[in-house]
Each structure stands twice: as C-alpha cells, then as structure tokens.
Design an enzyme around this catalytic site. Structure first.
Site, PDB file in Angstrom:
ATOM      1  N   ASP A 146       0.870  -1.180   0.000  1.00 21.58           N
ATOM      2  CA  ASP A 146       0.000   0.000   0.000  1.00 21.58           C
ATOM      3  C   ASP A 146       0.902   1.223   0.000  1.00 21.58           C
ATOM      4  O   ASP A 146       1.743   1.375   0.885  1.00 21.58           O
ATOM      5  CB  ASP A 146      -0.895   0.010   1.244  1.00 21.58           C
ATOM      6  CG  ASP A 146      -1.997  -1.043   1.154  1.00 21.58           C
ATOM      7  OD1 ASP A 146      -2.008  -1.799   0.165  1.00 21.58           O
ATOM      8  OD2 ASP A 146      -2.842  -1.098   2.062  1.00 21.58           O
ATOM      9  N   ASP A 156     -13.894  -5.190  -3.402  1.00 18.56           N
ATOM     10  CA  ASP A 156     -13.909  -5.223  -1.940  1.00 18.56           C
ATOM     11  C   ASP A 156     -15.301  -5.670  -1.510  1.00 18.56           C
ATOM     12  O   ASP A 156     -16.284  -4.972  -1.775  1.00 18.56           O
ATOM     13  CB  ASP A 156     -13.612  -3.830  -1.362  1.00 18.56           C
ATOM     14  CG  ASP A 156     -12.190  -3.376  -1.658  1.00 18.56           C
ATOM     15  OD1 ASP A 156     -11.316  -4.243  -1.863  1.00 18.56           O
ATOM     16  OD2 ASP A 156     -11.950  -2.152  -1.705  1.00 18.56           O
TER      17      ASP A 156
END
Lengths: 206, 251
Positions: free
Chosen positions: B11, B130
């Site tokens: 990330d 997601d």
C-alpha cells in the site's frame, strides 16, 4: 558494440524489454546500445532485434503493416541477412503463417505453424502466471527446465518438430520456445521472469 | 501446470509503503522500490502496488515510483488505486506497470472495463472487488472500502468477467487486517463463477491460511501485505509450506 532494438510498432510494454536488456548489458559489462525504435535505419543497423507483442494478434499485425516499410525491413533483417531475431509473446505468434484469434489472420510466416486457442477443459484463461519451460532440443537459449512468466490464451502449433525448442504444459503440451536458424520466439515474458528470464535474454545476445 | 502465485501487496501513500489495519491506522513500512526489489529477490511471483491516496492527490508520485521499480524489478507489477480513465491506465503502463487494477471507477462506469480490455488486452486489466458480508450476502464496497454500493458481489463479479476483466482481485472487508484467514466461503463461491484467474486477498495471519486459500477457496493467487512487511512470515516459508502440502509453487 551491440545494437539491440526493441521494435516499436505501438504494442505493449516495450519499456520492460528495454530495461531488461539495459540491466543485462550493464551487469555483464557488455557494450551495447538498447533502443526502442521503429526507425528503419535503426532497424537496419541493429545487431539484434526484439519483436514484442501484447493484445490481439490482428491488432499487432496491423501495427506492423501500418508502419511504412517496417515489414520489409524486418524481413530483410531476419530472412535475408539472417541476424538474431527474438519474438516475445504475440511477437512470437506473429512468426506463424496464420492465427485463428478472433477470425483468420495472416502472420509473417517465417516459422511454419498456426496460432490456436488453448482448449478450455476447465482451465482458467488467460494462462497467467509461472509455468515450467522444458527444453526438448539442445540450444544456447535455454539449458535447463525452469519457470517463466506466461500470459496468453493462444498458442503456437508448430508444423515442423525441429523448430520446437521447448514445451510447457497447460492442459495440453504446447510449444513455449520456437527456433529456426537465427529466428527465435518465446511464448512467455523473459523480461518478467526474474533472473532466469534475464539469463535467457543474455543468451540471445551472446 | 500453472503455479500458485504469491503476491506481496504494497500500500503506497505519498511514495511510501504503508499498511492499514482495516484500512485505517496507517503504519509506515518503507520505500516501495527497495521493498519490491527485496520481494522479487526473495520469491515473490508478482508485486502489487496499491495507491491508497490516489483519488485525493497528485498521481505523478506513483508514476515515478512505478518507473523506478521497473528499472530494478523483473517480475510482473500490478498497480491499482484511484485509476479512473484510459489515460491513467496508459500512463501507468507506459511507466512500466504490467497490469492495472480498477475498483471504484468500474463501479461508477463499468464500460471502462470493456474499453480498457479491448484497448490494452484483458491480460492487463485486473478488477479489484472489496466485498463485505451483510447478513447472508456479500456486497461490493467502493472508495477504499468506505461506501456500500448495494451491489451483490457475486453478480458484480460475473458481470465484470463478461465485460472483459483479465483477473479478479477479491478482498474480504470482514477479514482484511484481522489475521484470521481468508474468507474461504466467499472465495469458493466466486471461483466457481470464474473462467479467469482469482487472486485472494484479506486476512492472512499464519501459514495455514495460505493453504486454505487454495484448498478451500480455490484461488489461483494469494495476496498479502502486513505478514510479509513486518517479517512475520517470509514468502519462502509460504512456498516451502505449500510445497509440503503438494501445492504447485515456483521455488
């Protein structure tokens, strides 16, 4: 001084191929100029040509045909002068006579064969990821079995067995490296296959 | 046969690697180029960068990170986060990314999947989903997992496959950051729908979880972040373990 040219006809990730050759030549103290170009003089003056290819077969073929003079210059380099030529992924597939990807399309026809779709048989497609490339003929390009990175849904069905240098299994056994005199083609991406991929590219320019 | 891929996900925020626990509480864990190189040299099969601040900030930082990474790392690189246009995709591919992962933009305008896969080839278009379980169904969340779209995850995944996605990167919002294992129930249901490869994400905390992702979830690739970043488990350990369980991996 080697002059390695990555043929730029509007397809794919040409940058990775260039960066790989820069890395190899730097790490091994090989004097070389690594270009991305579609300039006919650059191609004519090269010692080694690399033909990349991503996306659809017909789009890649049109990319070559629509670049004025490029097809003839490639022919001159590989067929007449017989200098080292490497096709990667769709760049390999374009060496065939024809492809059945989304219709029927003519290829360069330098190595006899036909591009066919991988039979589904409940396998995930594209064939994406690392798979074993097993040499079946002695050649400098690859000495031992190793894993390389693949991304494709079509494969090269080689007409002459002597042109098959290595095979890979994905549902079927397909040709993963072809070779005919000075012309090579690899179905996988050596520029994305870690140290063994870089090693193969090094063997190509040596 | 094809090998199961192990993918560390970095990330990235402002050009630095961070990992959120359930998407908040960010902890700095290093330089993305160095990390990608380290992972590549230590058995990673691919690298994934997720630009978690992309929708809010200047994207040039990420392009710069991708360029630097492509000079040093010779395994496939996927970049995601805040990608909303064909131009975004093109500039990242030109910088040296091999695949692009689209999430919110695909929900807002599903046509972007069609357009981009036709233009660049479906091999480089990953659709990230997601998903969160609410009562007995999984729903798609967008915008970094903050917004419930009300779309059923299974229906959405079938649709994006039809639209030309080359792979699905499926993150369980319930599991992400918990270290309690993948949502294998979700993975298994999704893998049955897919002809394209499935990358499992969210929840890995120990070695056995990786195996569960394959044996119970039928995933083709396994993505993890914090267990790798904080050296709790190395990729080599994962592969050795999977090999001992007769899972085909690249050593």
């Amino acid at each position: 001084m080697k002059k390695i040219t990555i043929v730029d006809y509007g397809s794919g990730n040409v940058l990775s191929a260039q960066k790989s050759f820069i890395k190899i030549t730097k790490d091994n103290n090989i004097k070389a100029n690594v270009l991305i170009s579609k300039n006919l003089d650059d191609i004519k003056n090269s010692t080694h040509l690399v033909l990349p290819g991503q996306g659809a077969f017909s789009t890649c073929m049109s990319g070559i045909k629509n670049t004025p003079g490029l097809a003839d210059e490639l022919y001159e380099f590989a067929i007449i002068k017989k200098r080292p030529f490497l096709g990667i992924c769709v760049g390999m597939q374009m060496l065939a006579n024809e492809s059945e990807e989304k219709g029927q399309h003519k290829g360069l026809g330098w190595i006899e064969g036909r591009i066919k779709s991988i039979p589904n048989k409940n396998l995930k497609l594209p064939h994406m990821g690392w798979n074993t490339v097993k040499p079946i003929k002695n050649d400098n390009l690859i000495e031992t079995s190793d894993d390389y990175y693949f991304v494709h849904s079509y494969y090269f069905e080689c007409r002459n067995k002597e042109n098959i240098l290595a095979e890979t299994q994905y549902g079927i056994n397909f040709t993963s490296i072809i070779g005919k005199e000075n012309i090579y083609g690899v179905q996988f991406h050596p520029e994305k296959s870690s140290s063994q991929g870089l090693n193969l590219l090094k063997n190509f320019i040596n | 046969m094809n090998k199961v891929r192990i993918i560390p996900c970095l990330d990235v925020k402002d050009g630095r690697v961070v990992k959120g626990i359930n998407f908040i509480d960010l902890i700095d864990a290093g330089d993305p180029v160095e990390q990608a190189k380290h992972y590549s040299e230590n058995g990673a099969d691919e690298i994934c960068f997720l630009d978690i601040s992309a929708s809010l900030e200047n994207r040039d930082t990420m392009i710069n990170v991708v360029e630097k990474t492509a000079n040093e790392v010779f395994i496939p690189l996927t970049v995601g986060g805040g990608i909303s246009s064909i131009e975004n995709i093109q500039s990242l591919l030109r910088a040296g990314a091999d695949k692009i992962s689209i999430n919110s933009a695909a929900i807002i305008e599903p046509e972007i999947i069609k357009k981009s896969s036709e233009y660049f080839g479906n091999q480089c278009i990953v659709v990230a989903v997601d998903a969160k379980k609410i009562q007995n169904d999984w729903y798609v969340f967008s915008h970094g997992g903050t917004k419930n779209t009300g779309i059923y995850a299974l229906e959405w995944i079938e649709k994006v496959q039809k639209f030309g996605a080359g792979e699905i990167l499926l993150t369980s919002m319930d599991k992400d950051g918990t270290k309690s294992g993948f949502d294998t129930d979700l993975l298994c249901k999704v893998s049955q729908l897919l002809q394209i490869p499935l990358i499992a994400s969210g929840g890995v905390g120990e070695l056995s979880h990786f195996y569960d992702g394959i044996s119970l979830g039928n995933a083709n690739a396994l993505l993890a972040a914090s267990v790798f970043h904080f050296n709790e488990i190395s990729i080599k350990e994962v592969k050795k373990y999977l090999l001992s369980k007769n899972v085909n991996v690249r050593i």
